[in-house]
Enzyme design. Structure first.
Site, PDB file in Angstrom:
ATOM      1  N   GLU A  18      15.182 -27.555 -29.752  1.00 16.32           N
ATOM      2  CA  GLU A  18      14.568 -26.490 -28.939  1.00 16.32           C
ATOM      3  C   GLU A  18      13.723 -25.558 -29.806  1.00 16.32           C
ATOM      4  O   GLU A  18      13.749 -24.341 -29.660  1.00 16.32           O
ATOM      5  CB  GLU A  18      15.629 -25.738 -28.131  1.00 16.32           C
ATOM      6  CG  GLU A  18      16.249 -26.649 -27.083  1.00 16.32           C
ATOM      7  CD  GLU A  18      17.005 -25.919 -25.980  1.00 16.32           C
ATOM      8  OE1 GLU A  18      16.638 -24.777 -25.654  1.00 16.32           O
ATOM      9  OE2 GLU A  18      17.947 -26.507 -25.442  1.00 16.32           O
TER      10      GLU A  18
HETATM   11  C1  FAD Z   1      20.442 -34.285 -30.853  1.00 21.31           C
HETATM   12  C2  FAD Z   1      19.030 -33.980 -30.493  1.00 21.31           C
HETATM   13  C3  FAD Z   1      18.714 -33.692 -29.183  1.00 21.31           C
HETATM   14  C4  FAD Z   1      17.396 -33.426 -28.812  1.00 21.31           C
HETATM   15  N1  FAD Z   1      17.115 -33.209 -27.494  1.00 21.31           N
HETATM   16  C5  FAD Z   1      15.801 -33.136 -27.124  1.00 21.31           C
HETATM   17  C6  FAD Z   1      15.448 -33.094 -25.751  1.00 21.31           C
HETATM   18  O1  FAD Z   1      16.309 -33.090 -24.876  1.00 21.31           O
HETATM   19  N2  FAD Z   1      14.144 -33.073 -25.416  1.00 21.31           N
HETATM   20  C7  FAD Z   1      13.167 -33.074 -26.346  1.00 21.31           C
HETATM   21  O2  FAD Z   1      12.003 -33.059 -25.984  1.00 21.31           O
HETATM   22  N3  FAD Z   1      13.473 -33.107 -27.661  1.00 21.31           N
HETATM   23  C8  FAD Z   1      14.771 -33.154 -28.071  1.00 21.31           C
HETATM   24  N4  FAD Z   1      15.077 -33.218 -29.399  1.00 21.31           N
HETATM   25  C9  FAD Z   1      14.008 -33.199 -30.371  1.00 21.31           C
HETATM   26  C10 FAD Z   1      13.946 -31.922 -31.169  1.00 21.31           C
HETATM   27  O3  FAD Z   1      13.468 -30.868 -30.383  1.00 21.31           O
HETATM   28  C11 FAD Z   1      13.087 -32.181 -32.409  1.00 21.31           C
HETATM   29  O4  FAD Z   1      13.855 -32.987 -33.243  1.00 21.31           O
HETATM   30  C12 FAD Z   1      12.677 -30.919 -33.085  1.00 21.31           C
HETATM   31  O5  FAD Z   1      11.732 -30.242 -32.327  1.00 21.31           O
HETATM   32  C13 FAD Z   1      12.125 -31.162 -34.475  1.00 21.31           C
HETATM   33  O6  FAD Z   1      11.143 -32.160 -34.440  1.00 21.31           O
HETATM   34  P1  FAD Z   1      11.207 -33.373 -35.462  1.00 21.31           P
HETATM   35  O7  FAD Z   1      12.521 -33.969 -35.366  1.00 21.31           O
HETATM   36  O8  FAD Z   1      10.050 -34.234 -35.202  1.00 21.31           O
HETATM   37  O9  FAD Z   1      11.049 -32.707 -36.861  1.00 21.31           O
HETATM   38  P2  FAD Z   1       9.701 -32.291 -37.598  1.00 21.31           P
HETATM   39  O10 FAD Z   1       8.816 -31.627 -36.659  1.00 21.31           O
HETATM   40  O11 FAD Z   1       9.223 -33.431 -38.343  1.00 21.31           O
HETATM   41  O12 FAD Z   1      10.254 -31.204 -38.570  1.00 21.31           O
HETATM   42  C14 FAD Z   1      10.925 -31.501 -39.804  1.00 21.31           C
HETATM   43  C15 FAD Z   1      11.092 -30.232 -40.613  1.00 21.31           C
HETATM   44  O13 FAD Z   1       9.801 -29.675 -40.910  1.00 21.31           O
HETATM   45  C16 FAD Z   1       9.698 -28.358 -40.490  1.00 21.31           C
HETATM   46  N5  FAD Z   1       8.353 -28.095 -40.006  1.00 21.31           N
HETATM   47  C17 FAD Z   1       7.666 -28.774 -39.087  1.00 21.31           C
HETATM   48  N6  FAD Z   1       6.486 -28.198 -38.900  1.00 21.31           N
HETATM   49  C18 FAD Z   1       6.397 -27.151 -39.736  1.00 21.31           C
HETATM   50  C19 FAD Z   1       5.401 -26.160 -40.003  1.00 21.31           C
HETATM   51  N7  FAD Z   1       4.282 -26.091 -39.328  1.00 21.31           N
HETATM   52  N8  FAD Z   1       5.686 -25.242 -40.927  1.00 21.31           N
HETATM   53  C20 FAD Z   1       6.844 -25.244 -41.590  1.00 21.31           C
HETATM   54  N9  FAD Z   1       7.810 -26.136 -41.360  1.00 21.31           N
HETATM   55  C21 FAD Z   1       7.583 -27.091 -40.438  1.00 21.31           C
HETATM   56  C22 FAD Z   1      10.728 -28.250 -39.385  1.00 21.31           C
HETATM   57  O14 FAD Z   1      11.159 -26.909 -39.231  1.00 21.31           O
HETATM   58  C23 FAD Z   1      11.832 -29.146 -39.894  1.00 21.31           C
HETATM   59  O15 FAD Z   1      12.620 -28.448 -40.791  1.00 21.31           O
HETATM   60  C24 FAD Z   1      16.386 -33.441 -29.783  1.00 21.31           C
HETATM   61  C25 FAD Z   1      16.725 -33.706 -31.103  1.00 21.31           C
HETATM   62  C26 FAD Z   1      18.014 -33.999 -31.464  1.00 21.31           C
HETATM   63  C27 FAD Z   1      18.319 -34.322 -32.875  1.00 21.31           C
END
Ligand code: FAD
Ligand code: FAD
Lengths: 575, 317, 250
Positions: free
Chosen positions: A396
């Site tokens: 979220e």
């Molecule tokens: C158990 C679980 C349930 C989930 N449920 C849902 C759901 O119901 N619906 C849904 O749509 N999604 C869901 N998600 C997805 C979740 O919202 C994403 O995993 C989350 O938004 C992070 O995206 P990512 O995994 O691609 O990580 P990334 O975006 O790749 O991020 C990796 C790291 O990089 C950092 N980062 C990224 N961009 C930047 C920036 N611009 N500046 C500095 N740091 C940055 C992040 O903070 C993080 O620490 C779920 C995820 C999990 C694990």
């Protein structure tokens, strides 16, 4: 100070040096009738969970039993926020979040199943749905006949949600959109029948030509949504997290949610409110862990004394209680802002989310530490709590993104104001109205001691500290804006500090308001615990704010970044 | 002279111990108040019981007999007792806080429009009046009370006052009692079923640990539990060894219990075990190791071999 | 079938009871109040019987304003009507309480009156049998099994080491004991629906209490544990202590 709709925002204003008293004073109260209902609901939840919710078992078996879900449906836990005219119970956000708190105290997965359904899964329908759409789906969602999920994230688009690739192609003849793409990590993904899906479609924008824009859609299972296998996760293992596969899924055009091409806004608005549910749930988790560890540290003896007699343990216990208190103060102030409507609460919900989720992790981890070896044992709940807590700073909106959002929105607010003033000054005649407006406003709301209402004398010091450092925040915001201009976007470490300072300030003012209210109603003698908690937190907080703000000018950021440079270059640790 | 009347509860022609206890209390009160102690028996086939009551200080026993009263009959008993209280003009009526007493006493109080103190644990004379103590809030606090009616009714908790012999030459008066119309008919008395009591619901728990050495030895625990009407519990060591079922496990990863009496047999008292039972009202530990941590929280401990201690307990109870 | 259930609001079982400053009662400030657990059994039984005999359940409760939340929880479970009995003074004597209840019960023409065997606050355990006498109808008390037909009931009531089987005609009173049933949970639907039920208020004058509370005290502190003795020889003393000092066995 106001969003595009003219809605006031407490924190955006604060960043500009204005204190919108009426948004935080007096501390909100629940309507008495709703509070009575809530007590009954909590009672029911407690009884239900004590009999049916075996959190360690669900965790071990990585399954949330269907009959327990059915029991939750019978209780009505899937229709809490749905208005009564659609078969729900129409409770306020405050009541809803308190229910999530209660549930999360028993099981994180259970709270998440409810949250993914109501906080985000069906929230878009509530916020943007047409009457027909609501009539069609809400009654089934209220009973839980349909469970909802929110599908934004994709393999290539997480934090950068605008980068989604799922395609929607409009086929006017058939009256459908054809959706293709994959959604990742979708909570309730394997068990839901109702999905709020975001996809890109090509829209012909007058004057701009064809452009890819995000639209939101209501998609149901029988339209052809397939689920991948349940993800194997570190925590909240009983929840169904799964990939959604959309292969030529035909969605009727009338299932478009909100305006064409405005889907990104829909996605963000949903999360803006949804987040506070997560924050509330996390309070419940912290409370349960604290209750449990208290029992242990009183019973367990070392060196001939119970653990609770050692100062380091005592300090840990106190800090946990403080964090719970502050999270509560922030969260239930924020839910009241949501319930009051026409208020921009996007910064407050983001800050609640960061504070509550970060502190749940610290709290559960501290409890595990105090438990010692058994904390690490799978026969005790501590390690599960830490695992369950770990997801919260990630989804979220990651807590990093939330901090960036908070800081940049705040700084931008300051910028907007300066821009307006600038304009007014360069064109004094046209800008006259604006300028006087601003001056009037400034006179009335400027962060001066007179402006923040008088609080009870026991809180005077805390209030003075808040005033001083809130003023510093907006001065700092202005200063860095002048210094970095639009390059502030890249200065993430500074943003992080600004955000952390803002969160501490929010914790301070929310606590002060809450305790001031308590004293007014119950008298000082009956609020001693709260007064101690509030003043202790405020003491800790303003020092952190000071450090964070001072470090904006004096820091080792450049060296740090240099280290990253050579470490990344070497591709390993080599010095 | 005013009279103190003790209702002498019997079932199947056998007097309950509480009858003697209450006579002993009545005796004390009658001395302090200068009152006469009278016992009342109600039932069928109760002849012969009167003399036993004399041993405990009753100067007079009124034995109310009727064919319809083989079993306890609420309205019948109530009417007879109330009539007797009126006829004798007794000022204090003492009953046992048993299931019969708890049913009967309020009925009699209603008939006499008198005040009733139930489940008393202390009754004293103070300034010519009764000062009564009764636990409330499940014993978390105690109320000291006074009854303001002319006739004062009490039910006294069994085992509070010891039964002390005070032989008197007793006059037993047999009365053919009229029980009036019995609306609440007790048709049958059934012995309790042997349904297994769950540890979380039990008032008394007997738990066994690794000290039992062998699953077969758990008959000792079972027998002791039977004698006490208790539920059976176990430590995790006993459960892990496969001697007992998990549902019996008491402790942090088992069940949390707070009975009024918890007897730990051959259990060392590891913190995980204590976490599940330390809120018990009374804890008894039987362990051969005087250093066992269980003794730290036990109210009563016996240091010794459980294979000697437990059989002796079974024998004596 | 017209069923009445008398309920009471009591402090939660987990409540730490604190004696009030004047030692005449307890501090009510931080107490979490609940529906008396034994009364919950009575409500459940009433609902079950009403379902089986197409009846209606009315809950009655006497007490100050705060008790409406207990009434609401009974309504949320499914009771159809509620009467809040308000009195000129708050009776502490069950005889006075029963008199007030009897006045209202007489007006209701109930076939069956259910109540918990005792309230877990003052633990008097008197109301059921007193009502039986005041209303002149039979009462089966401390019941763990109940069968109801059109004009009579058969009940099992707990006694030491067994049960008494009871038969009586309706109208009758039954006080409920654990084991009789598993009370249902109120659903959100029930809770919200309960809000819409108007709680009828009846004002009743109660007779004066005949019980006077002189003082409330905490029980004496638990003495530190003691080793009774060694080996089997210590058993007689242990048993004596359990009987006479702890008074936990008989
Ligand atoms: C158990 C679980 C349930 C989930 N449920 C849902 C759901 O119901 N619906 C849904 O749509 N999604 C869901 N998600 C997805 C979740 O919202 C994403 O995993 C989350 O938004 C992070 O995206 P990512 O995994 O691609 O990580 P990334 O975006 O790749 O991020 C990796 C790291 O990089 C950092 N980062 C990224 N961009 C930047 C920036 N611009 N500046 C500095 N740091 C940055 C992040 O903070 C993080 O620490 C779920 C995820 C999990 C694990
Ligand atoms: C993760 C974890 C969870 C746990 N959860 C629980 C739990 O829920 N419940 C629980 O009970 N334990 C639990 N334990 C286990 C706990 O640490 C102890 O190992 C266990 O309670 C020991 O059981 P015991 O007292 O029966 O055995 P022991 O510790 O071996 O004690 C046996 C005792 O019997 C005495 N004894 C031996 N022979 C005789 C005799 N002839 N007469 C008299 N006394 C005799 C000995 O002196 C000794 O004190 C847990 C442990 C862990 C690591």
């Amino acid at each position: 100070m106001t969003d595009k709709n003219g809605h006031p925002s407490f924190f955006k204003s604060l960043f500009s040096g204005f204190f919108l008293e009426e948004l935080v004073f007096p501390y909100p109260h629940m309507d008495k009738e709703e509070e009575e209902n809530l007590n009954l609901i909590r009672d029911t939840i407690r009884k239900f969970c004590e009999s049916y919710v075996d959190s360690p078992k669900f965790d071990r078996e990585e399954k949330f039993p269907e009959d327990v879900i059915n029991g939750m449906k019978e209780l009505g836990l899937f229709g809490i926020v749905i208005p009564e005219e659609y078969g729900g119970f129409g409770l306020s956000t405050t009541a809803y979040v308190k229910i999530l708190e209660e549930v999360a105290g028993f099981d994180g997965s259970m709270a998440l199943i409810i949250g993914a359904h109501q906080s985000i899964g069906l929230k878009g329908l509530l916020l943007y749905g047409t009457e027909e759409q609501k009539q069609k789906y809400l009654p089934k969602l209220a009973t839980g006949e349909m469970l909802a999920a929110y599908g934004l994230t994709e393999p290539g688009a997480g934090s950068d949600a605008a980068g989604i690739k799922t395609r929607a192609v409009r086929d006017e003849k058939k009256g459908v959109y054809v959706l293709n793409g994959n959604k990742m990590w979708i909570t309730n993904g394997g068990i839901a029948d109702f999905f709020t899906i975001f996809a890109k479609e090509e829209i012909d924008i007058p004057g701009e030509g064809k452009k890819d824009k995000i639209s939101a859609f209501i998609v149901t299972r029988e339209m052809g949504v397939q689920s991948g296998k349940k993800e194997e996760k570190m925590g909240i293992r009983a929840t169904s997290t799964a990939e959604l596969i959309l292969e030529n899924v035909e969605v009727p055009i009338e299932n478009l949610l909100g305006e064409r091409g405005k889907g990104f806004k829909v996605a963000m608005e949903i999360l803006n409110t949804g987040r506070v549910g997560l924050a509330g749930g996390n309070i419940g988790g912290s409370k349960t862990a604290l209750k449990y560890i208290l029992n242990h540290v009183k019973e367990r003896h070392q060196f001939g004394r119970p653990l609770i007699s050692f100062e380091i343990i005592r300090e840990k216990v106190a800090q946990i209680a403080l964090r719970i208190f502050v999270a509560e103060s922030m969260v239930y102030l924020t839910t009241s802002l949501i319930d009051r409507e026409n208020i921009d609460f996007s910064l407050e919900t983001a800050m609640c989310k960061v504070y509550s989720t970060d502190t749940l992790l610290i709290n559960t981890n501290d409890c595990l530490q105090m438990a010692g070896g058994i904390g690490y044992s799978r026969e005790y709940p501590y390690e599960q709590w830490v695992r369950d807590a770990r997801i919260n700073p990630i989804f979220e909106g990651t807590n990093e993104i939330m901090r960036i959002f908070t800081a940049l929105s705040g700084i931008q607010e300051r910028g907007e104001y300066l821009k307006k003033i600038g304009k007014a000054l360069s064109d004094p005649i046209k800008g006259f109205g604006l300028l006087t407006d601003y001056a009037m406003h400034y006179m009335k709301n400027r962060l001066t001691k007179e402006r923040i209402p008088d609080v009870h004398p026991t809180l005077a010091k805390a209030k003075a500290d808040f005033e001083e450092w809130a003023k510093n925040l907006h001065i700092t915001a202005e200063r860095i804006l002048v210094r970095y201009g639009k390059h502030i976007i890249k200065k993430q470490i500074i943003q992080y500090r600004i955000a952390d300072a803002a969160i501490d300030l929010f914790g301070m003012i929310a606590s002060i308001s809450r305790v001031d209210d308590c004293i007014r109603i119950k008298g000082e003698e009956n609020c001693h615990k709260m007064i101690t908690l509030c003043n202790t937190f405020c003491g800790q907080a303003w020092r952190r704010v000071r450090r964070n703000l001072l470090m904006i000018d004096k820091n080792d950021d450049d060296q740090l970044l240099k280290i990253t440079e050579f470490i990344t270059e070497d591709e390993e640790y080599r010095v | 002279m005013s009279k103190i009347l003790v209702f002498a509860e019997q079932r199947d022609g056998k007097l309950k111990k509480v009858a003697f206890e209450n006579l002993s209390l009545g005796k004390k009160l009658s001395t302090d108040l200068g009152a006469e102690l009278v016992a009342v028996l109600i039932g069928n086939n109760i002849s012969g019981l009167g003399e036993q009551l004399g041993k405990y200080g009753a100067l007079k026993v009124i034995a109310c007999q009727n064919d319809a009263l083989d079993l306890y009959q609420p309205e019948g008993y109530a009417k007879i007792l109330a009539d007797t209280v009126t006829a004798e003009d007794a000022s204090i009526v003492i009953m046992g806080a048993t299931l019969m007493g708890k049913d009967l006493a309020p009925r009699v109080a209603a008939r006499l429009d008198a005040a009733l103190a139930t489940d008393c644990i202390s009754v004293e004379v103070s300034e010519g009046d009764l000062k009564i103590v009764r636990p409330i809030y499940a014993g978390k606090v105690r109320a000291t009370i006074r009854l303001k009616s002319d006739k004062k009714l009490l039910t006294v908790r069994p085992n509070v006052y010891p039964a002390e012999e005070n032989p008197e030459s007793t006059e037993v008066i047999e009365v053919a009692a009229d029980p009036c119309e019995i609306k609440t008919k007790v048709t049958e008395v059934m012995a309790g079923s042997k349904d297994k009591l769950d540890v979380t619901e039990a008032d008394i728990i007997v738990s066994g640990g690794r000290g039992l050495k062998d699953p077969d030895n758990f008959h000792l625990i079972a027998n002791l539990a039977d004698k006490l009407g208790a539920a059976q519990g176990a430590s995790r060591a006993a459960v892990d060894a496969g001697w007992r079922l998990y549902e019996e496990q008491v402790g942090q990863t088992g069940k949390t219990v707070s009975p009024s009496l918890y007897i730990a047999v051959g259990i060392s008292g590891a913190i995980q075990h204590l976490a599940g039972m330390s809120s018990s009202k009374y804890i008894v530990a039987i362990n051969k190791d005087p250093e066992a941590p269980i003794f730290k929280i036990a109210d009563y401990g016996i240091v010794g071999d459980l294979f000697e201690v437990v059989p002796k307990m079974i024998e004596m109870l | 079938m017209n069923i009445a259930v008398c309920i009471k609001q009591v402090p939660d079982t987990e409540t730490k009871v604190r004696v009030s400053g004047d030692k005449k009662w307890i501090e009510e400030g931080e107490i979490n109040f609940i529906l008396n657990p034994y009364d919950e059994l009575a409500v459940e039984e009433g609902l079950k019987i009403a379902e089986a005999h197409s009846g209606e359940v009315t809950v009655l409760s006497l007490g100050p304003d705060r008790i409406t939340s207990a009434i609401r929880s009974a309504l949320a479970m499914g009771a159809n009507k509620a009467i809040h009995i308000k009195t000129d003074k708050n009776p502490l004597d069950p005889m006075a309480t029963a008199e007030a209840l009897a006045q209202v019960l007489r007006e209701g023409n109930y076939d069956l009156i259910l109540l918990g065997k005792q309230a877990i606050d003052d633990d008097h355990q008197q109301i059921g049998p007193i009502l039986s006498e005041k209303l002149g109808i039979p009462a089966a008390n401390v019941v763990t099994k109940l069968e109801v037909s059109a004009d009579k009931i058969t009940a099992e009531r707990q006694i030491e080491g067994g049960f008494e089987k009871i038969e009586c005609a309706l109208p009758a009173i039954v006080t409920t004991q654990r084991g009789l049933n598993e009370p249902r949970y109120a659903s959100l639907k029930g809770i919200m629906a309960a809000k819409k039920i108007q709680i009828e208020e009846k004002i009743v004058t109660v007779p004066d209490d005949k019980i006077e509370i002189l003082e409330i005290n905490y029980p004496p502190e638990k003495p530190p544990g003691k080793i009774v003795g060694e080996g089997a020889d210590a058993v007689p003393e242990l048993i004596r202590l359990l009987k006479e000092e702890a008074k936990v066995i008989s």
